[in-house]
Design an enzyme around this catalytic site. Structure first.
Site, PDB file in Angstrom:
ATOM      1  CE  LYS A 104      -0.274  -0.264   5.047  1.00 22.61           C
ATOM      2  NZ  LYS A 104      -1.098  -0.726   6.173  1.00 22.61           N
ATOM      3  CE1 TYR A 111      11.531  31.906   4.263  1.00 23.48           C
ATOM      4  CE2 TYR A 111      11.855  29.557   3.945  1.00 23.48           C
ATOM      5  CZ  TYR A 111      11.450  30.793   3.458  1.00 23.48           C
ATOM      6  OH  TYR A 111      10.974  30.898   2.187  1.00 23.48           O
TER       7      TYR A 111
HETATM    8  C1  LIG Z   1      -0.357  -1.788   6.817  1.00 19.25           C
HETATM    9  C2  LIG Z   1      -1.007  -3.029   7.218  1.00 19.25           C
HETATM   10  C3  LIG Z   1      -0.258  -4.205   7.404  1.00 19.25           C
HETATM   11  C4  LIG Z   1       1.251  -4.235   7.365  1.00 19.25           C
HETATM   12  O1  LIG Z   1       1.763  -3.681   8.566  1.00 19.25           O
HETATM   13  P1  LIG Z   1       3.335  -3.615   8.860  1.00 19.25           P
HETATM   14  O2  LIG Z   1       3.427  -3.101  10.243  1.00 19.25           O
HETATM   15  O3  LIG Z   1       3.908  -2.660   7.868  1.00 19.25           O
HETATM   16  O4  LIG Z   1       3.864  -4.987   8.675  1.00 19.25           O
HETATM   17  C5  LIG Z   1      -0.957  -5.376   7.667  1.00 19.25           C
HETATM   18  N1  LIG Z   1      -2.304  -5.374   7.776  1.00 19.25           N
HETATM   19  C6  LIG Z   1      -3.048  -4.251   7.638  1.00 19.25           C
HETATM   20  C7  LIG Z   1      -4.537  -4.316   7.781  1.00 19.25           C
HETATM   21  C8  LIG Z   1      -2.428  -3.044   7.371  1.00 19.25           C
HETATM   22  O5  LIG Z   1      -3.165  -1.936   7.253  1.00 19.25           O
END
Ligand SMILES: *Cc1c(COP(=O)(O)O)cnc(C)c1O
Length: 379
Positions: A41, A270
């Site tokens: 993702k 800045y």
């Molecule tokens: C992002 C996510 C994962 C992966 O989590 P990590 O901590 O990056 O391994 C797994 N399950 C769900 C539902 C997620 O949203």
């Protein structure tokens, strides 16, 4: 408009060999009977979803996990063939896309289940879904108390097939096991509720990276690591969990755009939050918070130039950052600057930047914006 002939000298390098090596280590950690969903993702946590997914598919990833239908579509259009799971389900109006791009969604809302059932019926298809139960995160997922009722309604929808059950941990990286054990017990109750309806889904999944490390009994038939695939580890898993020796996949680079000598007492950036205390050599680097180097690193972070650590001085601005390179022998315009990565015995990890900015490495790598080109290295 003509194409740009030379890209700006600020870039990310993605080591596909480190990615493959991490994937193999996670695979070896898991029981061979457990399938592996690579969570890609948010553009593979900023690492480039298409290129990473192609490499992981070739390496044997069984599933891909995305947050959004839009992200799943990108994978399908890039030719990814393995199952793609939408961790966050889908939004109203997106059921047709779920069917068209052959995505498998998490389902926890009755109206969306009906929408998907209708879209599947219209397409003459049976759509696989995984029911998401809230076992203690308090975010997405059917409440455990509603599970039996929800599931018994779902199984009556003739164009849906319940092929999975999932939940998500809130605390698998904690040194206290209590919250995770409690969630596992609730997850098991949800599984029993389905079983009483005669539904025993093939895919039972709850383990994120931290649980892959620390909770073998949570692996079910499918594990869902994200962060560890990208070599993030220190702030991802519990301090006490076994280390897998993962390799950081991403490094962040730039080059000195401008170099000048300034007298002692010169204010920089800045708000004039830094004033030189000696005659100084100040380098301007073409990277700023619009690229994902955070303003929190003002007067706090450091970079590696010519094998020497050099501090960020003054405020990080939108496009530019200043570095004190007075102690860097032979420093010249065009010298490479490493912001995340290893160089001549020094190393800066995303976890280090996260610590300085009071956040987690996930936010650092996801925050590297789209205007920073990604270069994929496959030695
Ligand atoms: C992002 C996510 C994962 C992966 O989590 P990590 O901590 O990056 O391994 C797994 N399950 C769900 C539902 C997620 O949203």
């Amino acid at each position: 408009m003509n194409a740009i002939r030379t890209e700006r000298p600020t870039w990310v390098e993605i080591s596909l060999s480190a990615l493959r090596s991490n994937f193999k280590k996670l695979r070896q950690r898991l029981d061979p009977a457990v399938s592996l969903m690579a969570v890609v993702k948010a553009n593979a946590y900023g690492h480039g979803a298409v290129e990473c997914s192609r490499a992981l598919e070739a390496e044997g990833a069984d599933w891909f996990g995305v947050a959004l239908v839009e992200e799943g579509r990108v994978l399908r259009e890039a030719g990814i063939k393995r199952p793609v799971f939408c961790l966050g389900g889908f939004s109203p109006g997106q059921a047709r896309d779920v069917i068209e791009f052959n995505l498998t969604p998490a389902v926890f809302r009755w109206d969306l289940a009906e929408e998907l059932n209708s879209a599947a019926e219209a397409a003459g298809r049976i759509a696989d879904i995984h029911i998401k139960v809230d076992s203690g995160m308090g975010r997405l997922g059917v409440a455990l108390t509603d599970m039996a009722e929800f599931a018994s309604a779902i199984v009556k929808l003739r164009n849906l097939r319940v092929d999975g059950l999932l939940s998500h941990f809130s605390d698998a990286d904690s040194t206290s096991e209590e919250p995770t054990n409690e969630q596992l017990a609730r997850f098991e109750e949800a599984r029993q509720a389905l079983h009483s309806l005669g539904v025993d889904p093939k895919w039972v999944h709850v383990a994120n990276s931290a649980a892959v490390h620390s909770y073998p009994r949570s692996w079910g038939t499918l594990a869902r690591p994200g962060a560890c695939i990208y070599g993030l580890e220190r702030d991802v898993i519990a301090e006490t969990a076994p280390r897998l020796g993962l390799k950081p996949v991403l490094s962040l680079h730039s080059r000195i755009l401008y170099l000048k000598k300034v007298p002692s007492g010169t204010p920089l950036g800045y708000g004039r939050t830094f004033r030189t205390e000696r005659e100084s050599m100040v380098a301007t680097i073409p990277i700023g918070y619009a690229d994902g180097l955070r303003r929190a690193h003002s007067n706090r972070g450091s970079v590696i130039v010519r094998g020497t650590r050099a501090p960020i001085v003054g405020r990080v601005s939108m496009d530019l950052t200043l570095v004190d390179v007075t102690d860097v022998a032979g420093v010249s315009p065009g010298d490479e600057v490493v912001l995340i990565g290893a160089s001549s015995g020094h190393e800066i990890r995303a976890e280090d930047l996260a610590e300085q900015a009071d956040t987690i490495s996930y936010e650092i790598v996801c925050g590297i914006s789209g205007r920073v080109p990604r270069k994929f290295m496959s030695e």
